[in-house]
Design a protein around this motif. Structure first.
Motif, PDB file in Angstrom:
ATOM      1  N   GLY A  66      -4.751   0.892  -1.212  1.00 43.21           N
ATOM      2  CA  GLY A  66      -4.427  -0.519  -1.058  1.00 43.21           C
ATOM      3  C   GLY A  66      -3.737  -1.077  -2.279  1.00 43.21           C
ATOM      4  N   GLU A  67      -3.065  -2.200  -2.086  1.00 42.46           N
ATOM      5  CA  GLU A  67      -2.270  -2.805  -3.155  1.00 42.46           C
ATOM      6  C   GLU A  67      -3.108  -3.101  -4.396  1.00 42.46           C
ATOM      7  OE1 GLU A  67       0.645  -6.712  -3.794  1.00 42.46           O
ATOM      8  OE2 GLU A  67      -0.128  -6.183  -1.804  1.00 42.46           O
ATOM      9  N   ALA A  68      -4.352  -3.514  -4.214  1.00 43.71           N
ATOM     10  CA  ALA A  68      -5.195  -3.880  -5.351  1.00 43.71           C
ATOM     11  C   ALA A  68      -5.548  -2.685  -6.224  1.00 43.71           C
ATOM     12  CB  ALA A  68      -6.473  -4.547  -4.852  1.00 43.71           C
ATOM     13  N   HIS A  69      -5.440  -1.468  -5.688  1.00 46.12           N
ATOM     14  CA  HIS A  69      -5.863  -0.275  -6.423  1.00 46.12           C
ATOM     15  C   HIS A  69      -4.689   0.577  -6.909  1.00 46.12           C
ATOM     16  CE1 HIS A  69      -9.493  -0.828  -3.597  1.00 46.12           C
ATOM     17  NE2 HIS A  69      -9.784  -1.363  -4.761  1.00 46.12           N
ATOM     18  N   LEU A  70      -3.456   0.092  -6.758  1.00 48.52           N
ATOM     19  CA  LEU A  70      -2.296   0.916  -7.076  1.00 48.52           C
ATOM     20  C   LEU A  70      -2.219   1.289  -8.555  1.00 48.52           C
ATOM     21  CD1 LEU A  70       0.520  -0.645  -4.850  1.00 48.52           C
ATOM     22  CD2 LEU A  70      -0.685   1.523  -4.530  1.00 48.52           C
ATOM     23  N   ALA A  71      -2.506   0.332  -9.450  1.00 47.02           N
ATOM     24  CA  ALA A  71      -2.403   0.620 -10.883  1.00 47.02           C
ATOM     25  C   ALA A  71      -3.390   1.706 -11.284  1.00 47.02           C
ATOM     26  CB  ALA A  71      -2.634  -0.650 -11.696  1.00 47.02           C
ATOM     27  N   GLY A  72      -4.647   1.579 -10.848  1.00 47.93           N
ATOM     28  CA  GLY A  72      -5.641   2.598 -11.149  1.00 47.93           C
ATOM     29  C   GLY A  72      -5.300   3.925 -10.510  1.00 47.93           C
ATOM     30  N   PHE A  73      -4.716   3.888  -9.306  1.00 46.73           N
ATOM     31  CA  PHE A  73      -4.314   5.110  -8.618  1.00 46.73           C
ATOM     32  C   PHE A  73      -3.221   5.836  -9.411  1.00 46.73           C
ATOM     33  CE2 PHE A  73      -1.473   6.948  -5.219  1.00 46.73           C
ATOM     34  CZ  PHE A  73      -2.284   8.034  -4.927  1.00 46.73           C
ATOM     35  N   ALA A  74      -2.253   5.094  -9.934  1.00 47.33           N
ATOM     36  CA  ALA A  74      -1.198   5.705 -10.741  1.00 47.33           C
ATOM     37  C   ALA A  74      -1.778   6.353 -11.997  1.00 47.33           C
ATOM     38  CB  ALA A  74      -0.145   4.659 -11.109  1.00 47.33           C
ATOM     39  N   PRO A  94       0.807  -1.222   0.000  1.00 48.38           N
ATOM     40  CA  PRO A  94       0.000   0.000   0.000  1.00 48.38           C
ATOM     41  C   PRO A  94       0.841   1.273   0.000  1.00 48.38           C
ATOM     42  CG  PRO A  94      -0.915  -1.576   1.524  1.00 48.38           C
ATOM     43  CD  PRO A  94       0.380  -2.153   1.063  1.00 48.38           C
ATOM     44  N   VAL A  95       0.289   2.317  -0.594  1.00 48.10           N
ATOM     45  CA  VAL A  95       0.959   3.608  -0.674  1.00 48.10           C
ATOM     46  C   VAL A  95       0.114   4.649   0.052  1.00 48.10           C
ATOM     47  CG1 VAL A  95       1.686   5.478  -2.207  1.00 48.10           C
ATOM     48  CG2 VAL A  95       2.164   3.102  -2.827  1.00 48.10           C
ATOM     49  N   ALA A  96       0.735   5.370   0.964  1.00 47.32           N
ATOM     50  CA  ALA A  96       0.070   6.461   1.669  1.00 47.32           C
ATOM     51  C   ALA A  96       0.613   7.785   1.151  1.00 47.32           C
ATOM     52  CB  ALA A  96       0.302   6.354   3.174  1.00 47.32           C
ATOM     53  N   VAL A  97      -0.262   8.756   1.007  1.00 46.67           N
ATOM     54  CA  VAL A  97       0.131  10.102   0.595  1.00 46.67           C
ATOM     55  C   VAL A  97      -0.343  11.062   1.672  1.00 46.67           C
ATOM     56  CG1 VAL A  97       0.048  11.843  -1.217  1.00 46.67           C
ATOM     57  CG2 VAL A  97      -0.149   9.427  -1.824  1.00 46.67           C
ATOM     58  N   SER A 134      -5.933  -4.901   7.286  1.00 44.48           N
ATOM     59  CA  SER A 134      -6.274  -5.195   5.898  1.00 44.48           C
ATOM     60  C   SER A 134      -5.661  -4.214   4.919  1.00 44.48           C
ATOM     61  CB  SER A 134      -7.797  -5.200   5.722  1.00 44.48           C
ATOM     62  OG  SER A 134      -8.326  -3.903   5.938  1.00 44.48           O
ATOM     63  N   ARG A 135      -4.963  -3.187   5.418  1.00 48.01           N
ATOM     64  CA  ARG A 135      -4.314  -2.180   4.574  1.00 48.01           C
ATOM     65  C   ARG A 135      -5.288  -1.655   3.514  1.00 48.01           C
ATOM     66  NH1 ARG A 135      -1.252  -3.060   8.209  1.00 48.01           N
ATOM     67  NH2 ARG A 135       0.995  -3.357   8.100  1.00 48.01           N
ATOM     68  N   PRO A 136      -6.406  -1.067   3.918  1.00 48.87           N
ATOM     69  CA  PRO A 136      -7.424  -0.694   2.938  1.00 48.87           C
ATOM     70  C   PRO A 136      -7.092   0.598   2.210  1.00 48.87           C
ATOM     71  CG  PRO A 136      -8.089   0.044   5.088  1.00 48.87           C
ATOM     72  CD  PRO A 136      -6.777  -0.674   5.278  1.00 48.87           C
ATOM     73  N   THR A 137      -7.801   0.848   1.125  1.00 48.31           N
ATOM     74  CA  THR A 137      -7.795   2.166   0.516  1.00 48.31           C
ATOM     75  C   THR A 137      -8.731   3.027   1.354  1.00 48.31           C
ATOM     76  OG1 THR A 137      -7.371   1.335  -1.696  1.00 48.31           O
ATOM     77  CG2 THR A 137      -8.402   3.503  -1.533  1.00 48.31           C
ATOM     78  N   ALA A 148     -12.027  -6.083  18.226  1.00 40.23           N
ATOM     79  CA  ALA A 148     -11.249  -6.229  16.996  1.00 40.23           C
ATOM     80  C   ALA A 148     -10.725  -4.878  16.531  1.00 40.23           C
ATOM     81  CB  ALA A 148     -12.098  -6.879  15.911  1.00 40.23           C
ATOM     82  N   ARG A 149     -11.567  -3.840  16.615  1.00 40.51           N
ATOM     83  CA  ARG A 149     -11.116  -2.513  16.208  1.00 40.51           C
ATOM     84  C   ARG A 149     -10.111  -1.939  17.198  1.00 40.51           C
ATOM     85  NH1 ARG A 149     -16.501  -2.609  14.550  1.00 40.51           N
ATOM     86  NH2 ARG A 149     -17.285  -1.900  16.565  1.00 40.51           N
ATOM     87  N   TYR A 150     -10.308  -2.219  18.484  1.00 41.17           N
ATOM     88  CA  TYR A 150      -9.402  -1.681  19.504  1.00 41.17           C
ATOM     89  C   TYR A 150      -8.015  -2.301  19.405  1.00 41.17           C
ATOM     90  CZ  TYR A 150      -7.691  -0.423  24.163  1.00 41.17           C
ATOM     91  OH  TYR A 150      -6.944   0.066  25.215  1.00 41.17           O
ATOM     92  N   THR A 151      -7.971  -3.616  19.189  1.00 37.47           N
ATOM     93  CA  THR A 151      -6.679  -4.314  19.114  1.00 37.47           C
ATOM     94  C   THR A 151      -6.182  -4.445  17.677  1.00 37.47           C
ATOM     95  OG1 THR A 151      -7.796  -6.474  18.988  1.00 37.47           O
ATOM     96  CG2 THR A 151      -7.215  -5.644  21.181  1.00 37.47           C
ATOM     97  N   ARG A 152      -7.032  -4.034  16.701  1.00 40.45           N
ATOM     98  CA  ARG A 152      -6.740  -4.166  15.267  1.00 40.45           C
ATOM     99  C   ARG A 152      -6.422  -5.626  14.914  1.00 40.45           C
ATOM    100  NH1 ARG A 152      -3.942   0.912  16.264  1.00 40.45           N
ATOM    101  NH2 ARG A 152      -5.437   2.542  15.746  1.00 40.45           N
ATOM    102  N   ALA A 153      -7.204  -6.514  15.496  1.00 35.69           N
ATOM    103  CA  ALA A 153      -7.050  -7.951  15.253  1.00 35.69           C
ATOM    104  C   ALA A 153      -8.164  -8.416  14.317  1.00 35.69           C
ATOM    105  CB  ALA A 153      -7.083  -8.725  16.572  1.00 35.69           C
ATOM    106  N   PHE A 154      -8.187  -7.836  13.116  1.00 36.04           N
ATOM    107  CA  PHE A 154      -9.217  -8.205  12.152  1.00 36.04           C
ATOM    108  C   PHE A 154      -8.801  -9.450  11.385  1.00 36.04           C
ATOM    109  CE2 PHE A 154      -9.236  -3.547  12.499  1.00 36.04           C
ATOM    110  CZ  PHE A 154     -10.535  -3.330  12.901  1.00 36.04           C
ATOM    111  N   SER A 155      -9.793 -10.180  10.918  1.00 31.32           N
ATOM    112  CA  SER A 155      -9.526 -11.304  10.025  1.00 31.32           C
ATOM    113  C   SER A 155     -10.788 -11.612   9.242  1.00 31.32           C
ATOM    114  CB  SER A 155      -9.073 -12.551  10.800  1.00 31.32           C
ATOM    115  OG  SER A 155     -10.144 -13.097  11.541  1.00 31.32           O
ATOM    116  N   GLN A 156     -10.620 -12.153   8.024  1.00 34.38           N
ATOM    117  CA  GLN A 156     -11.786 -12.542   7.240  1.00 34.38           C
ATOM    118  C   GLN A 156     -12.555 -13.652   7.938  1.00 34.38           C
ATOM    119  OE1 GLN A 156     -10.351 -13.517   3.327  1.00 34.38           O
ATOM    120  NE2 GLN A 156     -10.262 -11.383   2.682  1.00 34.38           N
TER     121      GLN A 156
END
Length: 522
Positions: free
Chosen positions: A189-197, A116-119, A139-142, A352-360
Motif C-alpha cells: 500500500g501507498e503508506a508502506h512504500l518508503a519502508g518497502f523500498a 500501491p506497488v504490486a510485485v 482500500s489497496r492494502p498491503t 461488500a466483499r463480493y462487490t468490493r464496495a468497501f468503505s470506512q
C-alpha cells in the motif's frame, strides 16, 4: 468477474492515478513457457490489464538469448510486448543481471510510485479473480496471496493469524508453525512504500554480500514478503479458497495449472471467497452455509452493503417490538425476526466483499449497528417480561449491557494497541534482522521457556478439529449471542435469556482477558 486473457481488448476503459503499479519479474525460464498461444508472461500481463493497474514494469535478464524469456524478439525496448493497449497505461521493460539488481529495481519503482506497488513472479498461473482479490480491493492494502498445501521451493511457508501474515519464509528464512503458503503475488500500500523500498535495498545488499545463503533468483517476492513482515508492516493475507494461484517450473506443470483453472467456475468461486472464514460455529453452519443465495439476490437488486445493514437494523427493531409483548406467540415471532436480522448482518459484509464496495463508513456503521440492535433487543425483552408477568428483569438487562460493553472495550482496546504497536514498529525500522534465518519473535512459543510462550504454543495446537470450534464458541461471538437470545426467548422467558447471557458472558470475559494478557507478555 475478470476478463479472458486471450481477449486483449477486454480492459478497463479508464486508468486512475490511484491504480496499482505492477512489477513483473520475468527472470526465470518458466516465464517464457508456451501457454494458450503466447507465454506465461504474456498471459499474466494480459490479466493485469483487466485489473486496476496503470503501469507495468517487466524485469528480464539481460543475458538471455534473443526471443527467449529474458529478451524481446526485437531487442530491449522501453515498452514490453504482449500487453493490450490501454489509453494512459505505461508498459516498461528493464533488464537485470541478478537477484540484487532485481531487488534494487523494485526499490526504485517503489520510491518513485505514488500509488500501491504490486510485485509478481511472471511464472504465476492464476485465476484473474485470485489476483483481483488483492489488486482490485478498494482500500489497496498491503497484502499477499496465500494458499493451503505443503510448502515447496515455489510455495514458501507462511504463518497467518487473524487474517495477517505474521511470519514468512524462503530458502534462507525459516518459519515456525506454518499454516499456509505464499503464491508469488504481493502488493504494498501507498503508506508502506518508503519502508518497502528500504527493505528491498537492505535485501539487495545482503544478497550481494552473499549473506542470505543459497537464495535463488526466483525468490524475490518471497524475500520481499519476509522483509515486510519482519519490518512490522501489517500484511493482509488474501485467501484463495477455491481459486487457484501458483508458480510453475516446467511445461507439464504449466499445462496442468492452466487445466486446473478451467475446472473452476470463477464467478461461483468469487462468491465462495465472499463468505468469511473464521466465524463462530453458529454463523458458519447456520448462516454462511446458505447466505450466498441472499448475497447473489442482493447483488442482482443492486443493493448496497449499507442498505442491507439498514434492513438488518429494521428486523432487529421488529424483533424487539414482538419481544416487548412478552407472550409465547410474540416471542416466537421475535426470535425468527432476530435470526433473520443476524443473517443480514452477515450478508452485508459478504456483499461488500463480493462487490468490493468497501468503505470506512460502512465498517463503522456495521460495528455501531451491531451494538444498537443488541441493546434494543435487550430493552424489548425486559419490557416484555414486565408486561407478561411479575418479574422485573431490567436490572439483569442493564447488567448484560454493561458486561457486553466491557467485553467490547477489552477487544477493541487490545486491537487498537496491537495496531499501534505494529505502526510504531514499521516506523522505527525492522525489529527483526533480515540476516537472521529464524524468526526470533516465535522462538519462545517453540521453546516453551515462558508461561506466555507455552500458552501461545497450546493455542496454536488447538487450532484444529473440535478444539478449534470450542475456542471459537467459548468467547460468545455475536452469532452465538443472537442464537442464545432467540432460543431462550422462544422456549423460556427473558429472565432465562439474561441469566444465560450473563453466565456465558462472564466466562468469555475471563477467557478473553487471560488470552490477551498472555499474548501481550509473549
Amino acid at each position: 468477474m475478470g476478463a479472458d486473457p486471450s481477449k486483449p481488448g477486454t480492459v478497463h476503459e479508464t486508468v486512475r492515478e490511484t491504480d496499482t503499479v505492477a512489477v513483473v519479474l520475468a527472470t526465470s525460464p518458466a516465464a517464457g513457457l508456451p501457454c494458450a498461444g503466447g507465454t506465461l508472461l504474456e498471459r499474466l500481463t494480459a490479466q493485469l490489464v483487466t485489473l486496476p493497474v496503470r503501469e507495468v514494469h517487466v524485469v528480464t535478464r539481460g543475458d538471455a538469448s534473443p526471443g527467449g524469456y529474458g529478451a524481446w524478439p526485437d531487442g530491449p525496448p522501453g515498452r514490453a510486448p504482449g500487453l493490450p493497449t490501454v489509453d494512459g497505461m505505461r508498459h516498461l521493460a528493464a533488464t537485470s543481471d541478478g537477484l540484487a539488481e532485481d531487488l534494487r529495481i523494485v526499490a526504485k519503482v517503489a520510491r518513485a510510485a505514488t500509488s500501491p506497488v504490486a510485485v509478481l513472479a511472471a511464472d504465476v498461473v492464476a485465476h484473474t479473480e485470485a489476483l483481483a482479490g488483492l489488486l482490485e480491493h478498494p482500500s489497496r492494502p498491503t497484502g499477499a496471496v496465500v494458499g493451503n498445501g505443503d510448502p515447496s521451493p515455489l510455495r514458501p511457508p507462511v504463518r497467518t493469524e487473524w487474517g495477517r501474515v505474521v511470519s514468512a519464509g524462503n530458502s534462507f528464512h525459516e518459519v515456525e508453525w506454518p499454516n499456509g503458503t505464499f503464491r508469488g503475488v504481493l502488493q504494498v500500500g501507498e503508506a508502506h512504500l518508503a519502508g518497502f523500498a528500504d527493505v528491498a535495498e537492505e535485501l539487495a545488499d545482503l544478497a550481494q554480500r552473499r549473506r542470505l545463503g543459497r537464495v535463488s533468483d526466483a525468490e524475490v517476492t518471497d524475500l520481499l514478503l519476509t522483509g515486510l513482515v519482519r519490518a512490522g508492516v501489517p500484511v493482509h493475507a488474501v485467501s484463495l479458497r477455491s481459486l487457484h494461484c501458483s508458480r510453475v517450473a516446467g511445461q507439464a506443470a504449466a499445462e496442468e495449472a492452466v487445466a486446473e483453472l478451467a475446472r473452476v467456475d470463477e464467478p461461483e468461486a468469487r462468491l465462495d471467497a465472499a463468505i468469511k472464514t473464521g466465524d463462530g460455529l453458529f454463523a458458519t453452519f447456520c448462516v454462511s452455509s446458505w447466505s450466498r443465495h441472499v448475497v447473489r439476490l442482493a447483488a442482482r437488486l443492486n443493493l448496497t452493503p449499507n442498505a442491507v445493514t439498514g434492513v438488518s437494523v429494521g428486523l432487529a427493531a421488529i424483533a424487539a417490538i414482538w419481544f416487548s409483548d412478552g407472550h409465547r406467540p410474540a416471542m416466537l415471532v421475535g426470535a425468527a425476526a432476530l435470526y433473520l436480522s443476524f443473517v443480514l448482518d452477515c450478508v452485508d459484509g459478504q456483499l461488500a466483499r463480493y462487490t468490493r464496495a468497501f468503505s470506512q463508513l460502512g465498517g463503522w456503521l456495521d460495528a455501531m449497528c451491531d451494538r444498537l440492535k443488541e441493546y434494543v433487543v435487550y430493552a424489548g425483552l425486559a419490557a416484555g417480561a414486565a408486561a407478561a408477568g411479575p418479574h422485573d428483569v431490567w436490572p439483569l438487562a442493564v447488567a448484560t449491557m454493561l458486561l457486553q460493553t466491557i467485553r467490547h472495550m477489552v477487544d477493541f482496546s487490545y486491537a487498537g494497541q496491537v495496531a499501534e504497536a505494529r505502526a510504531t514498529a514499521a516506523a522505527t525500522g525492522p525489529p527483526r534482522p533480515l540476516g537472521v534465518p529464524w524468526d526470533a519473535a516465535s522462538a519462545p512459543a517453540s521453546g516453551g521457556g515462558s508461561g506466555a510462550g507455552a500458552v501461545l504454543a497450546l493455542s496454536r495446537r488447538l487450532d484444529r478439529g473440535a478444539a478449534y470450534w470450542v475456542k471459537k464458541t467459548i468467547v460468545l461471538p455475536i452469532g452465538e449471542r443472537m442464537a442464545l437470545i432467540a432460543v431462550t426467548a422462544a422456549l423460556f422467558d427473558a429472565r432465562v435469556t439474561f441469566v444465560a447471557l450473563l453466565s456465558w458472558g462472564l466466562v468469555a470475559l475471563v477467557y478473553t482477558a487471560a488470552g490477551r494478557i498472555a499474548r501481550s507478555f509473549a
